[in-house]
Design an enzyme around this catalytic site. Structure first.
Site, PDB file in Angstrom:
ATOM      1  N   ASP A  92      -6.549  -2.850   1.987  1.00  0.00           N
ATOM      2  CA  ASP A  92      -6.256  -2.510   0.524  1.00  0.00           C
ATOM      3  C   ASP A  92      -5.782  -3.547  -0.182  1.00  0.00           C
ATOM      4  O   ASP A  92      -4.813  -4.155   0.374  1.00  0.00           O
ATOM      5  CB  ASP A  92      -5.109  -1.312   0.728  1.00  0.00           C
ATOM      6  CG  ASP A  92      -4.885  -0.625  -0.649  1.00  0.00           C
ATOM      7  OD1 ASP A  92      -6.061   0.079  -1.100  1.00  0.00           O
ATOM      8  OD2 ASP A  92      -3.885  -0.626  -0.899  1.00  0.00           O
ATOM      9  N   GLU A 119     -10.861  -5.314  -0.118  1.00  0.00           N
ATOM     10  CA  GLU A 119     -10.919  -4.596  -1.609  1.00  0.00           C
ATOM     11  C   GLU A 119     -10.138  -5.709  -2.210  1.00  0.00           C
ATOM     12  O   GLU A 119      -9.039  -5.714  -2.195  1.00  0.00           O
ATOM     13  CB  GLU A 119      -9.938  -3.256  -1.413  1.00  0.00           C
ATOM     14  CG  GLU A 119      -9.948  -2.569  -2.875  1.00  0.00           C
ATOM     15  CD  GLU A 119      -8.830  -1.974  -3.537  1.00  0.00           C
ATOM     16  OE1 GLU A 119      -8.748  -1.301  -4.488  1.00  0.00           O
ATOM     17  OE2 GLU A 119      -7.781  -2.380  -2.928  1.00  0.00           O
TER      18      GLU A 119
END
Ligand code: NOJ
Length: 554
Positions: free
Chosen positions: A215, A275
């Site tokens: 993330d 990401e």
């Protein structure tokens, strides 16, 4: 412990490169399947649906966070990286799920959230209880305020969810949170932070996890210096030269080089996908074999349903993947954006998927008018094209049912911090996170016996697994057939464009004579010679109708 080790040995050890052309199914655990009737999806719920995933034909599942969390950001506010939220299960449930996935031949990817913890994490509680300048505060980014008594934030920065990025603590200091105030940013210059995440990667790898989704991978390394720039100054700084104080700094790759040694200490090596919302020219570094190995490319997700945009994006990303030695990734939907069946039924916005559909959602789903049928028809064509591309395809739960975004969720039932921090401007992401409809009727359409933590609309009945299972022409059957065919056809990673005369058509050939043709327009088109393998909508008199993809063997 013995049991855990047995699970690890049971991991299918096929080739190390399983991920390069994998179809990965994203599960948002709280909204997938609820086994204990508390209205929230859980790990035993996932285990119970493994036969469904197997039949769907995906290669791997990626679980969004299932760690203990107050859900200030749907679980991306993690209290403890090495445990399971008691509402979602236990570590034993995790072991059972991982083992069952592996027995079914499915790989398991979990989310790691290293940019920030939650404000309930032991470290943050300790930081708040410790004095200014203490080692406990050094794990985060604390600063004195400005102005008389330090009552003004150290800088006027805005968080990504809206509102200020600095929050004041009881003793007057301020901490940085790039997202919600419940998500304090970690200080990655601190060796303890670095060591702890290596431990987390080992913890899950030892429990049979095959890969990690990282993330906000571009946010970890920060260089704030003594004087903070203003928001206006920040906005003038280049974001693609590795020197921005907050995002995509070159040093971030030192962190991932350390992580790589952990990944490679396992057999098969654990994989990772970044990401990283960075300039396309900077993506290859995240995807390199010395780093995370793969990086999301969200370009198709941001594009309109348009042949020229698709062609440029595909060509560019395949070249980029070659440069990094990685394979590229294709995504149309995930837990952060309006579902693609809905985006494609709204007026084109030319970019920024997080904005596409925003006006429609803000209007409660009334304006602009959604052409739901056209949206789904295009989504099916786009997905069939995607599944013919080299690289990994990341599919988001519910897209295989052709689900639309859920509009009109009442304010009091909304959960997304983006909604609360941006009143009247951002409706948030709850509309793509509504629990899946497994059956036409029953309590929460078969999601569980205790209702659903976000309200399901009535139209879910006709888009449920029960309604689509075995139904000729359903989106579920299209995905099943396409994934099975993809598995049998896929070999090399080459793609060759087939020139055509129509600018609203795209055709390409993969190894073994596998050809994909998409008509992005409205006028029916002639097809090249070949045996029709599958089509996203029925052919009309041998012609390829508008908004349709077909696969041929030529
Ligand atoms: C990206 C995740 O996909 C999103 O859901 C989350 O809110 C932010 N990162 C913050 O963790």
């Amino acid at each position: 412990m013995t049991e855990v080790l047995e699970t690890v040995t049971a991991v299918p050890t096929a080739e190390e490169s399983w991920w390069r052309q994998a179809a990965v199914y994203q599960i948002y655990p709280r909204s997938f399947a609820d086994s204990n009737g508390d209205g929230m999806g859980d790990l035993p719920g996932i285990t119970s649906r493994i036969p469904y995933l197997k039949q769907l034909g995906v290669d791997a599942v990626w679980l969004s966070p299932f760690y203990p969390s107050a859900l200030a950001d749907g679980g991306y506010d993690v209290d403890d990286y090495r445990d399971v939220d008691p509402r979602l299960g236990t570590l034993d449930d995790f072991a059972e799920m991982a083992a069952a996935l592996h027995v079914a031949g499915l790989r398991l990817i979990v989310d790691v959230v290293p940019n920030h913890t939650s404000d309930r994490h032991e470290w943050f509680k300790e930081a708040l209880a410790s004095p200014k300048g203490s080692a406990a505060r050094e794990r985060y980014i604390f600063r004195d305020g400005t102005g008389p008594d330090g009552a003004q934030a150290p800088a006027d920065w805005e968080s990504i969810f809206g509102g200020p990025a600095w929050t004041r603590t009881a003793d007057g200091q301020w901490y940085l949170h790039s997202f919600a105030s419940e998500q304090p940013d970690l200080n990655w210059h601190n060796p303890e932070v670095r060591a702890d995440f290596l431990e987390t990667l080992r913890f899950w790898s030892d429990r049979g996890v095959d890969g990690f989704r990282i993330d906000v991978a571009h946010g970890l390394a920060k260089d704030l210096g003594d004087t903070l720039p203003s928001l206006a100054e920040l906005e003038t700084l280049a974001k693609d030269d590795g020197n921005h104080p907050l995002w995509d700094r070159d040093e971030v790759h030192e962190i991932y080089a350390e992580w790589r040694t952990v990944f490679n200490s396992y057999t098969p090596a654990r994989t990772a996908v970044a990401e990283a919302w960075v300039a396309a020219s900077r993506r290859a570094k995240y995807a390199s074999a010395e780093g995370l190995g793969q990086a999301f490319n969200f370009d198709l997700l941001e594009a309109d349903f348009d042949a020229a945009q698709f062609k440029d994006i595909i060509t560019f990303n395949l070249a980029l993947a070659t440069e990094s030695g990685s394979s590229t990734t294709w995504v149309f939907s995930n837990h952060d954006v309006v579902r693609h069946a809905t985006r494609y039924g709204l007026p084109a916005r030319n970019g920024n998927a997080t904005k596409q559909g925003a006006d429609w959602l803000l209007s409660g789903g009334t304006a602009p008018v959604l052409d739901a049928e056209l949206g789904l028809r295009r989504a099916r064509a786009a997905t069939l094209l995607e599944l013919a591309l080299p690289g990994s395809a990341y599919l988001y739960q519910g897209e295989e049912l052709g689900l639309h975004e859920v509009a009109g969720i009442p304010a009091e039932q909304r959960q997304d911090p983006a909604f609360f921090r941006n009143p009247g401007i951002d409706i948030g992401r709850d509309g793509c996170r509504v629990p899946l409809p497994w059956s036409r009727g029953g309590s929460s359409h078969g999601f569980g016996t205790g209702g659903s933590h976000l309200p399901q609309p009535d139209w879910f009945a006709d888009s449920s697994v029960e309604a689509e299972d075995g139904a000729a022409g359903s989106t579920l059957e299209l995905y099943r057939d396409a994934l099975a065919l993809r598995a049998s056809l896929q070999s090399g990673e080459e793609l060759e464009w087939i020139d055509g005369s129509r600018p609203d058509m795209l055709a390409f050939r993969r190894p073994n004579g596998w050809t994909s043709v998409t008509n992005f327009g409205t006028e029916p088109a002639e097809l090249p010679a070949g045996e029709v393998l599958i089509a996203s909508a029925p052919l009309e008199g041998g012609l390829l109708p508008g908004a349709t993809t077909v696969w041929l063997r030529s």
